[in-house]
Motif scaffolding. Structure first.
Motif, PDB file in Angstrom:
ATOM      1  N   VAL A  26       0.842  -1.201   0.000  1.00  0.00           N
ATOM      2  CA  VAL A  26       0.000   0.000   0.000  1.00  0.00           C
ATOM      3  C   VAL A  26       0.873   1.245   0.000  1.00  0.00           C
ATOM      4  O   VAL A  26       0.613   2.197  -0.741  1.00  0.00           O
ATOM      5  CB  VAL A  26      -0.958   0.006   1.199  1.00  0.00           C
ATOM      6  N   ALA A  27       1.911   1.250   0.829  1.00  0.00           N
ATOM      7  CA  ALA A  27       2.812   2.401   0.877  1.00  0.00           C
ATOM      8  C   ALA A  27       3.452   2.661  -0.483  1.00  0.00           C
ATOM      9  O   ALA A  27       3.576   3.810  -0.921  1.00  0.00           O
ATOM     10  CB  ALA A  27       3.888   2.186   1.945  1.00  0.00           C
ATOM     11  N   SER A  28       3.850   1.594  -1.168  1.00  0.00           N
ATOM     12  CA  SER A  28       4.456   1.738  -2.492  1.00  0.00           C
ATOM     13  C   SER A  28       3.460   2.313  -3.493  1.00  0.00           C
ATOM     14  O   SER A  28       3.807   3.196  -4.296  1.00  0.00           O
ATOM     15  CB  SER A  28       4.964   0.373  -2.971  1.00  0.00           C
ATOM     16  N   LEU A  29       2.211   1.839  -3.444  1.00  0.00           N
ATOM     17  CA  LEU A  29       1.175   2.355  -4.331  1.00  0.00           C
ATOM     18  C   LEU A  29       0.937   3.835  -4.083  1.00  0.00           C
ATOM     19  O   LEU A  29       0.890   4.650  -5.023  1.00  0.00           O
ATOM     20  CB  LEU A  29      -0.127   1.582  -4.119  1.00  0.00           C
ATOM     21  N   HIS A  82       1.568   7.123  -6.636  1.00  0.00           N
ATOM     22  CA  HIS A  82       0.531   8.065  -7.060  1.00  0.00           C
ATOM     23  C   HIS A  82       0.821   9.476  -6.555  1.00  0.00           C
ATOM     24  O   HIS A  82       0.482  10.460  -7.214  1.00  0.00           O
ATOM     25  CB  HIS A  82      -0.839   7.589  -6.589  1.00  0.00           C
ATOM     26  N   PHE A  83       1.444   9.569  -5.390  1.00  0.00           N
ATOM     27  CA  PHE A  83       1.862  10.882  -4.899  1.00  0.00           C
ATOM     28  C   PHE A  83       2.834  11.529  -5.884  1.00  0.00           C
ATOM     29  O   PHE A  83       2.657  12.689  -6.283  1.00  0.00           O
ATOM     30  CB  PHE A  83       2.509  10.739  -3.524  1.00  0.00           C
ATOM     31  N   GLU A 135      -0.979  12.802   2.657  1.00  0.00           N
ATOM     32  CA  GLU A 135      -1.576  12.595   3.982  1.00  0.00           C
ATOM     33  C   GLU A 135      -1.918  11.124   4.193  1.00  0.00           C
ATOM     34  O   GLU A 135      -1.717  10.579   5.287  1.00  0.00           O
ATOM     35  CB  GLU A 135      -2.821  13.464   4.138  1.00  0.00           C
ATOM     36  N   ASN A 136      -2.429  10.473   3.147  1.00  0.00           N
ATOM     37  CA  ASN A 136      -2.725   9.049   3.241  1.00  0.00           C
ATOM     38  C   ASN A 136      -1.450   8.229   3.386  1.00  0.00           C
ATOM     39  O   ASN A 136      -1.405   7.261   4.156  1.00  0.00           O
ATOM     40  CB  ASN A 136      -3.499   8.590   2.002  1.00  0.00           C
ATOM     41  N   LEU A 137      -0.424   8.619   2.638  1.00  0.00           N
ATOM     42  CA  LEU A 137       0.856   7.922   2.734  1.00  0.00           C
ATOM     43  C   LEU A 137       1.427   8.040   4.138  1.00  0.00           C
ATOM     44  O   LEU A 137       1.940   7.059   4.689  1.00  0.00           O
ATOM     45  CB  LEU A 137       1.838   8.493   1.705  1.00  0.00           C
ATOM     46  N   TYR A 138       1.325   9.214   4.718  1.00  0.00           N
ATOM     47  CA  TYR A 138       1.838   9.407   6.077  1.00  0.00           C
ATOM     48  C   TYR A 138       1.064   8.548   7.070  1.00  0.00           C
ATOM     49  O   TYR A 138       1.634   7.991   8.012  1.00  0.00           O
ATOM     50  CB  TYR A 138       1.757  10.877   6.470  1.00  0.00           C
ATOM     51  N   ARG A 139      -0.244   8.433   6.866  1.00  0.00           N
ATOM     52  CA  ARG A 139      -1.073   7.617   7.756  1.00  0.00           C
ATOM     53  C   ARG A 139      -0.660   6.154   7.669  1.00  0.00           C
ATOM     54  O   ARG A 139      -0.621   5.440   8.669  1.00  0.00           O
ATOM     55  CB  ARG A 139      -2.543   7.771   7.381  1.00  0.00           C
ATOM     56  N   CYS A 140      -0.345   5.716   6.450  1.00  0.00           N
ATOM     57  CA  CYS A 140       0.023   4.314   6.244  1.00  0.00           C
ATOM     58  C   CYS A 140       1.466   4.038   6.655  1.00  0.00           C
ATOM     59  O   CYS A 140       1.750   3.050   7.328  1.00  0.00           O
ATOM     60  CB  CYS A 140      -0.172   3.948   4.773  1.00  0.00           C
ATOM     61  N   VAL A 200       8.097   6.359   5.061  1.00  0.00           N
ATOM     62  CA  VAL A 200       8.150   6.578   3.618  1.00  0.00           C
ATOM     63  C   VAL A 200       7.737   8.006   3.287  1.00  0.00           C
ATOM     64  O   VAL A 200       8.364   8.689   2.471  1.00  0.00           O
ATOM     65  CB  VAL A 200       7.241   5.573   2.879  1.00  0.00           C
ATOM     66  N   ALA A 201       6.684   8.483   3.941  1.00  0.00           N
ATOM     67  CA  ALA A 201       6.202   9.842   3.671  1.00  0.00           C
ATOM     68  C   ALA A 201       7.250  10.887   4.021  1.00  0.00           C
ATOM     69  O   ALA A 201       7.404  11.888   3.305  1.00  0.00           O
ATOM     70  CB  ALA A 201       4.915  10.099   4.459  1.00  0.00           C
ATOM     71  N   MET A 202       7.981  10.671   5.088  1.00  0.00           N
ATOM     72  CA  MET A 202       8.951  11.660   5.535  1.00  0.00           C
ATOM     73  C   MET A 202      10.080  11.879   4.534  1.00  0.00           C
ATOM     74  O   MET A 202      10.764  12.893   4.583  1.00  0.00           O
ATOM     75  CB  MET A 202       9.519  11.255   6.890  1.00  0.00           C
ATOM     76  N   ARG A 203      10.258  10.951   3.611  1.00  0.00           N
ATOM     77  CA  ARG A 203      11.265  11.152   2.563  1.00  0.00           C
ATOM     78  C   ARG A 203      10.876  12.313   1.657  1.00  0.00           C
ATOM     79  O   ARG A 203      11.718  12.871   0.953  1.00  0.00           O
ATOM     80  CB  ARG A 203      11.411   9.882   1.723  1.00  0.00           C
ATOM     81  N   HIS A 204       9.590  12.659   1.672  1.00  0.00           N
ATOM     82  CA  HIS A 204       9.081  13.705   0.785  1.00  0.00           C
ATOM     83  C   HIS A 204       8.542  14.905   1.571  1.00  0.00           C
ATOM     84  O   HIS A 204       7.802  15.705   1.021  1.00  0.00           O
ATOM     85  CB  HIS A 204       7.970  13.132  -0.095  1.00  0.00           C
ATOM     86  N   ALA A 205       8.932  15.019   2.833  1.00  0.00           N
ATOM     87  CA  ALA A 205       8.346  16.049   3.694  1.00  0.00           C
ATOM     88  C   ALA A 205       8.615  17.467   3.205  1.00  0.00           C
ATOM     89  O   ALA A 205       7.811  18.375   3.453  1.00  0.00           O
ATOM     90  CB  ALA A 205       8.855  15.882   5.125  1.00  0.00           C
ATOM     91  N   ASP A 206       9.707  17.685   2.489  1.00  0.00           N
ATOM     92  CA  ASP A 206       9.990  19.037   2.001  1.00  0.00           C
ATOM     93  C   ASP A 206       8.930  19.525   1.015  1.00  0.00           C
ATOM     94  O   ASP A 206       8.793  20.735   0.781  1.00  0.00           O
ATOM     95  CB  ASP A 206      11.371  19.090   1.344  1.00  0.00           C
ATOM     96  N   PHE A 207       8.198  18.580   0.436  1.00  0.00           N
ATOM     97  CA  PHE A 207       7.081  18.941  -0.433  1.00  0.00           C
ATOM     98  C   PHE A 207       6.092  19.833   0.315  1.00  0.00           C
ATOM     99  O   PHE A 207       5.522  20.772  -0.251  1.00  0.00           O
ATOM    100  CB  PHE A 207       6.401  17.653  -0.911  1.00  0.00           C
TER     101      PHE A 207
END
Length: 272
Positions: free
Chosen positions: A139-142, A146-147, A163-168, A172-179
């Protein structure tokens, strides 16, 4: 196969109902109305009257026993069939079953294999439902894919998926936090109409166009605020985000926004 027979009041005839089919169908039909209380109640009464009291003892088996697995193919027909308003509700039930450990891998694999072909109206809720499978690497990869894809087309859709990625999977989400900081600065939002996000547009007596959400929440810099607050909760000492919040806390035209920012930062300082 269990067959329940009952007498119709208006006719002295016997009608046979296949409960192996009727009960799962009733569960899906009624469950699809969960967000519509009046319709949910009406359909539940209708189904109860059709099935009769003798069927009540069988319902727990469809929630806790192996017979629930018999209803999964029916859910698949709705979830992966032609789009209508019940599609995402069927997906919601499937992801809930997966969270509870029922055919988790199979359900996740099947949703992932279909979701790219979903219409937007079903795809975005599906991402949210899937995010409840916390820690699931597939799920995280999916969601990450899409993000990244949505970054090229619509940064706000990308934000919702983030936001969904961070919840899951927070890691993984934190790799893109600068976004988030880019959104907080307003990058990619230039000229974006609030109507794209469901805002209501009105024109005042001077002909000026104004926007607001259905609940009257202010639209001004809405997504920038969302992103800044999200990032602040992750990194309350970040200088750039604090400068942005300083500005909004003093200058935002809505008093309730200024107040919320003040409370947020008081909480952040208290935690620190």
């Amino acid at each position: 196969m269990r067959i329940f027979q009952f007498w119709k009041k208006n006719k002295k005839a016997v009608v046979a109902i296949d409960l192996d089919t009727a009960i799962p169908a009733a569960i899906i039909k009624v469950g699809g109305l969960i967000d519509q209380p009046e319709e949910f109640t009406a359909e539940a009464k209708k189904s109860a009257a059709m099935l009769g009291e003798e069927a009540l003892a069988l319902f727990p088996r469809y929630f806790f026993g192996t017979e629930l697995e018999q209803s999964i193919p029916m859910l698949y027909e709705v979830a992966f069939g032609v789009y209508d308003w019940t599609q995402y509700k069927a997906v919601r039930i499937l992801t809930r079953l997966a969270r509870e450990g029922l055919q988790t891998d199979q359900i996740v694999d099947d949703i992932i294999s279909h979701v790219d072909d979903f219409r937007y109206e079903a795809q975005m809720p599906t991402f949210y439902f899937l995010s409840g499978l916390t820690g699931n690497k597939k799920v995280a990869s999916l969601l990450q894919r899409h993000f990244l894809e949505n970054l090229e087309y619509d940064p706000i859709d990308a934000f919702d998926i983030f936001e969904n990625l961070y919840r899951c999977s927070p890691d993984v989400a934190m790799r893109h936090a600068d976004f988030l900081k880019a959104i907080a600065r307003g990058e990619g939002l230039e000229g974006r109409s609030p109507l794209l996000d469901g805002a209501i547009g009105t024109t005042d007596e001077n002909g000026k166009q104004e926007y607001h959400w259905p609940d009257d929440e202010p639209v001004e810099e809405h997504h920038q605020l969302r992103a800044a607050i999200f990032y602040y909760r992750l990194h309350p000492l970040d200088e750039e985000v604090n400068r942005l919040l300083d500005h909004w806390e003093v200058n935002h035209p809505e008093e309730n926004v200024r107040s919320c920012i003040g409370k947020l930062r008081e909480e952040g300082q208290g935690e620190g």
